[in-house]
Design a protein around this motif. Structure first.
Motif, PDB file in Angstrom:
ATOM      1  N   ASN A 104       0.830  -1.337   0.033  1.00 19.46           N
ATOM      2  CA  ASN A 104       0.292  -0.104  -0.129  1.00 19.46           C
ATOM      3  C   ASN A 104       0.709   1.064  -0.090  1.00 19.46           C
ATOM      4  OD1 ASN A 104      -2.691  -1.296   0.081  1.00 19.46           O
ATOM      5  ND2 ASN A 104      -2.528  -1.118   2.066  1.00 19.46           N
ATOM      6  N   GLN A 105       2.374   1.422  -0.151  1.00 18.13           N
ATOM      7  CA  GLN A 105       2.954   2.357   0.096  1.00 18.13           C
ATOM      8  C   GLN A 105       1.989   3.361  -1.383  1.00 18.13           C
ATOM      9  OE1 GLN A 105       4.174   0.001  -0.255  1.00 18.13           O
ATOM     10  NE2 GLN A 105       5.760  -1.129   0.881  1.00 18.13           N
ATOM     11  N   ARG A 106       2.282   4.987  -0.861  1.00 22.14           N
ATOM     12  CA  ARG A 106       1.706   6.126  -1.751  1.00 22.14           C
ATOM     13  C   ARG A 106       3.337   7.117  -2.395  1.00 22.14           C
ATOM     14  NH1 ARG A 106      -1.776   2.197  -2.230  1.00 22.14           N
ATOM     15  NH2 ARG A 106      -3.368   2.625  -1.817  1.00 22.14           N
ATOM     16  N   GLU A 110      -7.277  10.071   0.295  1.00 20.51           N
ATOM     17  CA  GLU A 110      -7.397   8.405   0.117  1.00 20.51           C
ATOM     18  C   GLU A 110      -8.651   8.168   1.414  1.00 20.51           C
ATOM     19  OE1 GLU A 110      -5.782   4.234  -1.447  1.00 20.51           O
ATOM     20  OE2 GLU A 110      -4.635   6.280  -0.841  1.00 20.51           O
ATOM     21  N   TRP A 151      -9.665   5.024   2.840  1.00 18.57           N
ATOM     22  CA  TRP A 151      -9.304   3.753   3.654  1.00 18.57           C
ATOM     23  C   TRP A 151     -10.507   2.767   3.880  1.00 18.57           C
ATOM     24  CZ3 TRP A 151      -4.492   2.561   1.713  1.00 18.57           C
ATOM     25  CH2 TRP A 151      -3.764   2.968   0.962  1.00 18.57           C
ATOM     26  N   GLN A 161      -5.236  -1.685  -0.846  1.00 21.74           N
ATOM     27  CA  GLN A 161      -6.645  -1.299  -1.349  1.00 21.74           C
ATOM     28  C   GLN A 161      -5.759  -0.592  -3.102  1.00 21.74           C
ATOM     29  OE1 GLN A 161      -9.123   1.285   0.465  1.00 21.74           O
ATOM     30  NE2 GLN A 161      -8.583   3.503  -0.949  1.00 21.74           N
ATOM     31  N   THR A 204      -5.338   0.790  -6.534  1.00 21.45           N
ATOM     32  CA  THR A 204      -6.044   2.492  -7.222  1.00 21.45           C
ATOM     33  C   THR A 204      -5.515   2.612  -8.023  1.00 21.45           C
ATOM     34  OG1 THR A 204      -6.786   4.406  -6.373  1.00 21.45           O
ATOM     35  CG2 THR A 204      -4.951   3.725  -5.318  1.00 21.45           C
ATOM     36  N   ARG A 211      -5.173   5.902  -7.793  1.00 28.09           N
ATOM     37  CA  ARG A 211      -4.736   6.755  -7.772  1.00 28.09           C
ATOM     38  C   ARG A 211      -3.329   7.269  -8.056  1.00 28.09           C
ATOM     39  NH1 ARG A 211      -7.878   9.750  -3.866  1.00 28.09           N
ATOM     40  NH2 ARG A 211      -6.157  10.999  -2.136  1.00 28.09           N
ATOM     41  N   ALA A 223       0.363   5.872  -6.404  1.00 28.75           N
ATOM     42  CA  ALA A 223      -0.188   3.959  -5.853  1.00 28.75           C
ATOM     43  C   ALA A 223       0.637   2.865  -7.102  1.00 28.75           C
ATOM     44  CB  ALA A 223      -1.730   4.407  -5.381  1.00 28.75           C
ATOM     45  N   LYS A 224       0.599   1.736  -6.735  1.00 34.09           N
ATOM     46  CA  LYS A 224       1.022   0.897  -7.209  1.00 34.09           C
ATOM     47  C   LYS A 224      -0.068   0.891  -8.834  1.00 34.09           C
ATOM     48  CE  LYS A 224       0.960  -3.528  -6.722  1.00 34.09           C
ATOM     49  NZ  LYS A 224       0.621  -3.748  -7.413  1.00 34.09           N
ATOM     50  N   VAL A 265       4.707   2.647 -10.816  1.00 35.77           N
ATOM     51  CA  VAL A 265       3.368   4.040  -9.984  1.00 35.77           C
ATOM     52  C   VAL A 265       3.024   4.323 -11.467  1.00 35.77           C
ATOM     53  CG1 VAL A 265       3.712   5.373  -8.587  1.00 35.77           C
ATOM     54  CG2 VAL A 265       5.422   3.989  -8.039  1.00 35.77           C
TER      55      VAL A 265
END
Length: 591
Positions: free
Chosen positions: A434-436, A451, A453, A462, A464, A466, A469-470, A554
């Motif tokens: 979930n790293q952003r 975001e 959750w 999660q 996405t 966005r 995000a990955k 990403v």
């Protein structure tokens, strides 16, 4: 003077651990000249890190070595029945389905990534990475010590020593990567600092060879915890048997009081300890090696200084709890390598490299905190196992777990809650995926809100699109009828424009731009059919919208809706790429 004359290599990497070797493999794959030095004769000589989570597996997949790694690894399905027992031969106390193998979580893991987890010890992972990096053009110099460096506006001059001959010499590189571990000299020389506490606790390890098949083959796992008074010191308060090569090579581990000096590694004491953990007083085994490691809780707030970049254990130092070590090192490398490659090739301006610290330092801080918290989270288990005030608290607590009365009911309930807490160590898929990313290398949407959750972000992924995000994994079907992941169609050293059949204007614009680092992926087209409608479910944009996905997977930019025509699409793509790559359209115009 040409680039080749001024620089012997584009990137010099110090260290061949997971960070250094992955950096070398990625750069060589991207066609960048890379030279790696290691003061030792070869790669890791002990198993050390071993768990390979799904994000690190995706890195291996993108670099084309996933299948080779899986061939040599303990498979995912053998990783998960983590035991808490009095000894391997003794009565079990509890089991926990771990690493996503349990019925309640396996679907989450399958949905989030095309890659299963695996267990590949570091002394096997590093040679695999090095071998493939060499095959792709990377240069490796073993028995070579890094001494110092000096950097200027155009490059870095690195002083090295050949340990076989004593000869000292210099290498001129455009960039230097310090992947030289927890005592990083590169980091010290660059003036980079770590914050936190070092060596706050200690653990003794014994690598040994013995066939323990009869004790474990019917309940396969990579970690077996021994609840015994013989190995009860420290935060975890349990002994450990870790499977290295099922089921013949093992590590026995236990905490020790470092204020009293080094642990007793005499053959007699090691035999006694190992036999007690296995529960077999007559066990014959071979002692391969002994070692000590220390629990650190420290990380660097800044990963780079000018043309020098550090990563891996140099910048985040923590215990192996939660299995985040080598995985984070490999992801540091994957984040940095494509940026170095783009700058070296002239696809991006140097300010792109500033995003490395901004994106990776928060991850380093997070995993240091998580790994140390995972150790503290053993306290409720200790309370469930031990009866305070009894002459032998451990024996009394274990006996009471079988009590049919109120005391037994309460203790069993406490054990269930304590095991539930350990999901944050052993089933924390969200921590891993979930790293952003927040930096200038990600373009946020103008109207983006924070975001929300939907589930616990430590436990659950999660997906996405966005920016930051990955890219979500979704199974598509290729022209040959075989399944292919969205992750397989992106990455590979290029920025990817992802759109749908209705987004033809984007595809036309990208074709007109004809950039060597930009590919187009039209989902719904012949090579990426969304026949499962799984991309439709996760894309979060209209079919005519578009994403830009970086080489590390990403999402860098997204456009929710389509555009009027290819001219507008080109204008928006040029602006987004110029911002992403710090180019102010210079490369785009030149192309």
């Amino acid at each position: 003077m040409t680039r080749s004359q001024e620089f012997q290599t584009d990137v010099l990497v110090v260290g061949t651990g997971p960070m250094g070797a992955t950096t070398a493999l990625a750069l060589a794959t991207y066609g960048v000249r890379v030279h790696v030095v290691n003061r030792y004769n070869w790669t890791a000589n002990t198993p050390r890190a071993h768990i390979t989570n799904q994000r690190a597996m995706e890195v291996l997949r993108d670099l084309g070595v996933e299948q080779e790694a899986r061939r040599d690894a303990t498979p995912w399905e053998w990783m998960g029945d983590t035991l808490f027992t009095t000894s391997l031969a003794g009565p079990e106390i509890a089991r926990l389905r771990t690493w996503g193998t349990g019925d309640e979580r396996v679907g989450d893991y399958l949905q989030a990534s095309p890659c299963p987890m695996m267990d590949l010890p570091q002394d096997q992972m590093e040679p695999l990475l090095v071998k493939n990096a060499v095959a792709r053009g990377a240069i490796f110099s073993f028995n070579t010590e890094y001494l110092s460096h000096e950097q200027d506006t155009s490059g870095v001059t690195v002083k090295l020593r050949d340990l076989l001959t004593g000869r000292e010499y210099q290498v001129r590189a455009r960039y230097l990567v310090g992947a030289d571990g927890a005592k990083s000299k590169v980091m010290d020389d660059a003036g980079l600092k770590v914050e936190g506490q070092l060596a706050r606790a200690a653990t003794a390890y014994v690598l040994f060879t013995a066939d323990l098949t009869r004790y474990v083959a019917h309940r396969p796992s990579i970690l077996y915890w021994m609840v015994t008074s013989d190995a009860s010191f420290g935060e975890i308060g349990m002994g450990l048997l870790r499977a290295i090569k099922p089921w013949n090579q093992w590590i026995a581990g236990w905490g020790f009081d470092m204020s009293k000096g080094e642990p007793d590694f005499s053959p007699e004491e090691v035999k006694r300890k190992v036999r007690a953990l296995v529960g077999d007083p007559d066990l014959e085994f071979k002692i391969d090696s002994t070692s000590v490691w220390y629990v650190n809780q420290a990380h660097a707030p800044v990963y780079s200084s000018g043309r020098v970049f550090c990563g891996g254990d140099a910048v985040h130092r923590h215990p192996p709890s939660s299995g985040l070590g080598s995985n984070t090192c490999m992801q540091d490398a994957f984040n940095l390598a494509w940026k170095l490659a783009f700058v070296v090739k002239g696809h991006a301006g140097e300010q792109l490299l500033d995003s490395y610290t901004l994106e990776r330092a928060p991850v380093g801080a997070q995993i240091v905190k998580r790994a140390n918290q995972s150790r503290l989270d053993y306290a409720p288990l200790q309370q469930a196992f031990r009866k305070a005030g009894a002459p032998d608290p451990l024996a009394a607590g274990i006996d009471e777990l079988a009590d049919p009365g109120a005391a037994g009911i309460a203790r069993r309930s406490a054990l269930a809650e304590a095991l539930k807490l350990k999901n944050y160590e052993f089933n924390a898929q969200g921590v891993e995926l979930n790293q952003r990313c927040v930096s200038e290398a990600v373009i946020p949407e103008p109207d983006a809100t924070e975001e929300v959750w939907k589930r616990d972000p430590q436990l659950h992924v999660q997906p996405t699109t966005r920016p930051g995000a990955k890219l979500p994994h979704a199974w598509l079907v290729g022209q040959d009828g075989r399944r292919v992941s969205t992750l397989d169609l992106t990455g590979k050293g290029k920025v990817s424009l992802v759109t749908g059949i209705a987004g033809q204007a984007w595809a036309d614009a990208a074709k007109e731009m004809d950039l060597p680092f930009l590919r187009t992926v039209v989902i719904g087209g012949p090579t990426a059919q969304d026949v499962y409608c799984s991309w439709h479910a996760v894309r979060e944009i209209e079919e005519a919208g578009a994403l830009l996905v970086r080489p590390d997977g990403v999402v860098a930019w997204r456009k929710q809706a389509g555009v009027v025509d290819s001219a507008q699409a080109r204008e928006e793509l040029e602006q987004a790429l110029a911002s992403l790559l710090d180019q102010k359209s210079r490369v785009l115009e030149a192309a």
